[in-house]
Design a protein around this motif. Structure first.
Motif, PDB file in Angstrom:
ATOM      1  N   LYS A 278      -1.843 -15.711 -35.933  1.00  0.00           N
ATOM      2  CA  LYS A 278      -1.267 -16.112 -37.209  1.00  0.00           C
ATOM      3  C   LYS A 278      -1.430 -15.011 -38.247  1.00  0.00           C
ATOM      4  O   LYS A 278      -2.419 -14.258 -38.215  1.00  0.00           O
ATOM      5  CB  LYS A 278      -1.942 -17.402 -37.715  1.00  0.00           C
ATOM      6  N   PRO A 279      -0.495 -14.900 -39.189  1.00  0.00           N
ATOM      7  CA  PRO A 279      -0.648 -13.881 -40.236  1.00  0.00           C
ATOM      8  C   PRO A 279      -1.791 -14.240 -41.186  1.00  0.00           C
ATOM      9  O   PRO A 279      -2.057 -15.420 -41.468  1.00  0.00           O
ATOM     10  CB  PRO A 279       0.707 -13.904 -40.955  1.00  0.00           C
ATOM     11  N   THR A 280      -2.458 -13.215 -41.670  1.00  0.00           N
ATOM     12  CA  THR A 280      -3.583 -13.411 -42.576  1.00  0.00           C
ATOM     13  C   THR A 280      -3.077 -13.592 -43.997  1.00  0.00           C
ATOM     14  O   THR A 280      -2.248 -12.816 -44.478  1.00  0.00           O
ATOM     15  CB  THR A 280      -4.542 -12.213 -42.513  1.00  0.00           C
ATOM     16  N   ARG A 281      -3.590 -14.594 -44.654  1.00  0.00           N
ATOM     17  CA  ARG A 281      -3.221 -14.861 -46.033  1.00  0.00           C
ATOM     18  C   ARG A 281      -4.452 -14.703 -46.920  1.00  0.00           C
ATOM     19  O   ARG A 281      -5.461 -15.365 -46.724  1.00  0.00           O
ATOM     20  CB  ARG A 281      -2.652 -16.272 -46.190  1.00  0.00           C
ATOM     21  N   GLY A 282      -4.352 -13.814 -47.858  1.00  0.00           N
ATOM     22  CA  GLY A 282      -5.473 -13.567 -48.751  1.00  0.00           C
ATOM     23  C   GLY A 282      -6.520 -12.682 -48.117  1.00  0.00           C
ATOM     24  O   GLY A 282      -6.305 -12.052 -47.069  1.00  0.00           O
ATOM     25  N   SER A 283      -7.660 -12.596 -48.770  1.00  0.00           N
ATOM     26  CA  SER A 283      -8.767 -11.762 -48.316  1.00  0.00           C
ATOM     27  C   SER A 283     -10.049 -12.573 -48.362  1.00  0.00           C
ATOM     28  O   SER A 283     -10.112 -13.669 -48.925  1.00  0.00           O
ATOM     29  CB  SER A 283      -8.897 -10.507 -49.193  1.00  0.00           C
ATOM     30  N   GLY A 284     -11.077 -12.030 -47.793  1.00  0.00           N
ATOM     31  CA  GLY A 284     -12.376 -12.710 -47.745  1.00  0.00           C
ATOM     32  C   GLY A 284     -12.831 -12.906 -46.317  1.00  0.00           C
ATOM     33  O   GLY A 284     -12.084 -12.699 -45.357  1.00  0.00           O
ATOM     34  N   ARG A 285     -14.077 -13.307 -46.191  1.00  0.00           N
ATOM     35  CA  ARG A 285     -14.659 -13.465 -44.859  1.00  0.00           C
ATOM     36  C   ARG A 285     -14.347 -14.818 -44.238  1.00  0.00           C
ATOM     37  O   ARG A 285     -14.750 -15.079 -43.111  1.00  0.00           O
ATOM     38  CB  ARG A 285     -16.171 -13.285 -44.930  1.00  0.00           C
ATOM     39  N   GLY A 286     -13.684 -15.706 -44.949  1.00  0.00           N
ATOM     40  CA  GLY A 286     -13.349 -17.007 -44.398  1.00  0.00           C
ATOM     41  C   GLY A 286     -11.910 -17.109 -43.944  1.00  0.00           C
ATOM     42  O   GLY A 286     -11.404 -18.230 -43.761  1.00  0.00           O
ATOM     43  N   GLY A 287     -11.238 -15.971 -43.748  1.00  0.00           N
ATOM     44  CA  GLY A 287      -9.836 -16.007 -43.347  1.00  0.00           C
ATOM     45  C   GLY A 287      -9.629 -16.549 -41.950  1.00  0.00           C
ATOM     46  O   GLY A 287      -8.748 -17.386 -41.720  1.00  0.00           O
ATOM     47  N   PHE A 288     -10.439 -16.106 -40.991  1.00  0.00           N
ATOM     48  CA  PHE A 288     -10.267 -16.562 -39.606  1.00  0.00           C
ATOM     49  C   PHE A 288     -10.632 -18.037 -39.476  1.00  0.00           C
ATOM     50  O   PHE A 288      -9.973 -18.783 -38.741  1.00  0.00           O
ATOM     51  CB  PHE A 288     -11.127 -15.714 -38.676  1.00  0.00           C
ATOM     52  N   ALA A 289     -11.674 -18.477 -40.184  1.00  0.00           N
ATOM     53  CA  ALA A 289     -12.050 -19.895 -40.126  1.00  0.00           C
ATOM     54  C   ALA A 289     -10.939 -20.770 -40.702  1.00  0.00           C
ATOM     55  O   ALA A 289     -10.673 -21.871 -40.184  1.00  0.00           O
ATOM     56  CB  ALA A 289     -13.356 -20.110 -40.891  1.00  0.00           C
ATOM     57  N   ARG A 290     -10.279 -20.294 -41.736  1.00  0.00           N
ATOM     58  CA  ARG A 290      -9.170 -21.063 -42.308  1.00  0.00           C
ATOM     59  C   ARG A 290      -8.020 -21.176 -41.320  1.00  0.00           C
ATOM     60  O   ARG A 290      -7.389 -22.238 -41.184  1.00  0.00           O
ATOM     61  CB  ARG A 290      -8.710 -20.405 -43.596  1.00  0.00           C
ATOM     62  N   LYS A 291      -7.727 -20.097 -40.599  1.00  0.00           N
ATOM     63  CA  LYS A 291      -6.644 -20.134 -39.624  1.00  0.00           C
ATOM     64  C   LYS A 291      -6.964 -21.070 -38.459  1.00  0.00           C
ATOM     65  O   LYS A 291      -6.076 -21.775 -37.950  1.00  0.00           O
ATOM     66  CB  LYS A 291      -6.356 -18.717 -39.115  1.00  0.00           C
ATOM     67  N   VAL A 292      -8.208 -21.095 -38.022  1.00  0.00           N
ATOM     68  CA  VAL A 292      -8.600 -22.005 -36.944  1.00  0.00           C
ATOM     69  C   VAL A 292      -8.478 -23.458 -37.402  1.00  0.00           C
ATOM     70  O   VAL A 292      -7.997 -24.332 -36.655  1.00  0.00           O
ATOM     71  CB  VAL A 292     -10.031 -21.686 -36.473  1.00  0.00           C
ATOM     72  N   ALA A 293      -8.907 -23.738 -38.639  1.00  0.00           N
ATOM     73  CA  ALA A 293      -8.801 -25.100 -39.158  1.00  0.00           C
ATOM     74  C   ALA A 293      -7.338 -25.525 -39.293  1.00  0.00           C
ATOM     75  O   ALA A 293      -6.984 -26.670 -38.982  1.00  0.00           O
ATOM     76  CB  ALA A 293      -9.515 -25.190 -40.509  1.00  0.00           C
ATOM     77  N   GLU A 294      -6.481 -24.620 -39.733  1.00  0.00           N
ATOM     78  CA  GLU A 294      -5.062 -24.957 -39.828  1.00  0.00           C
ATOM     79  C   GLU A 294      -4.450 -25.199 -38.455  1.00  0.00           C
ATOM     80  O   GLU A 294      -3.565 -26.049 -38.297  1.00  0.00           O
ATOM     81  CB  GLU A 294      -4.326 -23.834 -40.552  1.00  0.00           C
ATOM     82  N   GLU A 295      -4.910 -24.475 -37.457  1.00  0.00           N
ATOM     83  CA  GLU A 295      -4.414 -24.702 -36.100  1.00  0.00           C
ATOM     84  C   GLU A 295      -4.851 -26.063 -35.581  1.00  0.00           C
ATOM     85  O   GLU A 295      -4.085 -26.753 -34.880  1.00  0.00           O
ATOM     86  CB  GLU A 295      -4.917 -23.591 -35.181  1.00  0.00           C
ATOM     87  N   LEU A 296      -6.070 -26.492 -35.919  1.00  0.00           N
ATOM     88  CA  LEU A 296      -6.523 -27.818 -35.516  1.00  0.00           C
ATOM     89  C   LEU A 296      -5.692 -28.917 -36.179  1.00  0.00           C
ATOM     90  O   LEU A 296      -5.350 -29.926 -35.540  1.00  0.00           O
ATOM     91  CB  LEU A 296      -8.002 -27.986 -35.864  1.00  0.00           C
TER      92      LEU A 296
END
Length: 329
Positions: A278-296
């Motif tokens: 998925k494309p990364t939106r924004g910056s910060g260290r919680g970007g990958f966790a946000r993408k995993v949660a959106e996939e769930l």
């Protein structure tokens, strides 16, 4: 014409001998004055008015003696100075040792002890009386708001098993390069996103597991939300290629059943693979966790591509059921 040489008269240097009357001062280090020792006869030590010892000769009392004097003044009672010395009792039983003991100790043994004192220690007895069991005496221990847990403890009360099994498994799969703290932080961000997200809309064509609660109740329990999303897309089988199973060298596709942890691991790997693309939106260290949660969330709503991968595996496993009859007996 030769040069003219001037002859000067040579005077004899007279030696200078200082006379006794000349003022010659020796060096400072050589001028040593004789020290005068003042004895006690010339200047006696200061004495008090009552002809007692001087201010520098009076010794301070012992801590126990000072505490006893203070207790006598206040009326609270101080420590017993004659307590805790069993040497006198040993010397009373051993006559040979008593003869070799100091004269002061012999006189103390021969003299009668005053009333109200004892030559043995009661410290151990006092400590034993102080050790009172709360269960035997019926005294309730203060300082806790809840009752103590019943023994033996449950399996989930252990420190190593304090997390749900699926949370621990997903955390280990999120971990990279052995950084467990980073994986735990990402897992906390995922659960927090599931808790604060809006209730999902379930697709009737891709239903969740039977017995699942309503979609509006899922954000109230993020661990149940995570478990339902993973178990719904977890494959039941896997395809294994085996050679020579039909008697020749050709490899056949064999469907193999998966256990619960194996099914969840395969589903989590699919989810992480889809989230990383998925494309990364924004910056910060919680970007990958946000993408995993959106996939769930997209899995629960039926919009994720993980559903397609699960259906492909199941179709291949159903088509490979015919190869089970070719297994050697």
């Amino acid at each position: 014409m030769p040069p003219r040489i001037t002859r000067l008269p040579i005077r004899k240097a007279a030696s200078f001998i200082p006379s006794a009357s000349s003022n010659v001062h020796p060096h400072l280090c050589l001028r040593l004055a004789p020290r005068r020792c003042i004895t006690a006869d010339e200047k006696p030590l200061p004495t008090a008015d009552d002809a007692g010892p001087g201010p520098n000769q009076e010794q301070l009392p012992h801590v126990s003696e000072e505490a006893a004097a203070m207790g006598k003044i206040t009326g609270e009672g101080g420590p017993e100075l004659e307590q805790g010395t069993p040497v006198q009792e040993v010397l009373q039983r051993d006559a040979a040792s008593k003869e070799k003991a100091p004269k002061v100790m012999q006189e103390q043994i021969d003299s009668k002890s005053p009333n109200g004192t004892r030559s043995f220690s009661t410290l151990a007895r006092r400590r034993q009386e102080a050790l009172v069991s709360f269960e035997d005496s019926g005294i309730e221990a203060s300082g806790r708001n809840f009752e103590l847990p019943a023994l033996p403890l449950a399996s989930n009360m252990h420190l190593k098993h304090r997390y749900a099994p699926i949370v621990k498994q997903v955390t280990n799969l999120l971990m990279r390069d052995g950084k467990l703290s980073v994986a735990q932080r990402n897992m906390a961000m995922i659960l927090n996103h599931l808790r604060t997200a809006s209730p999902p809309t379930v697709d009737p064509e891709r239903p969740l597991l039977p017995g699942a609660p309503p979609a509006s109740h899922l954000p109230l329990n993020p661990i149940l939300y995570l478990t339902l999303a993973i178990d719904s897309v977890a494959p039941l089988l896997r395809i294994r290629s085996q050679k020579g199973i039909a008697g020749g060298g050709a490899a056949l596709q064999m469907p193999m059943p998966l256990a619960l942890r194996q099914r969840r691991r395969q589903a989590v790997m699919w989810i992480l693979d889809a989230a990383s693309k998925k494309p990364t939106r924004g910056s910060g260290r919680g970007g990958f966790a946000r993408k995993v949660a959106e996939e769930l969330v997209s899995i629960v709503e039926g919009r994720s591509g993980v559903w397609e991968r699960r259906s492909v595996v199941h179709k291949a496993a159903v088509g490979a059921r015919a190869n089970l009859n070719n297994r050697r007996r």
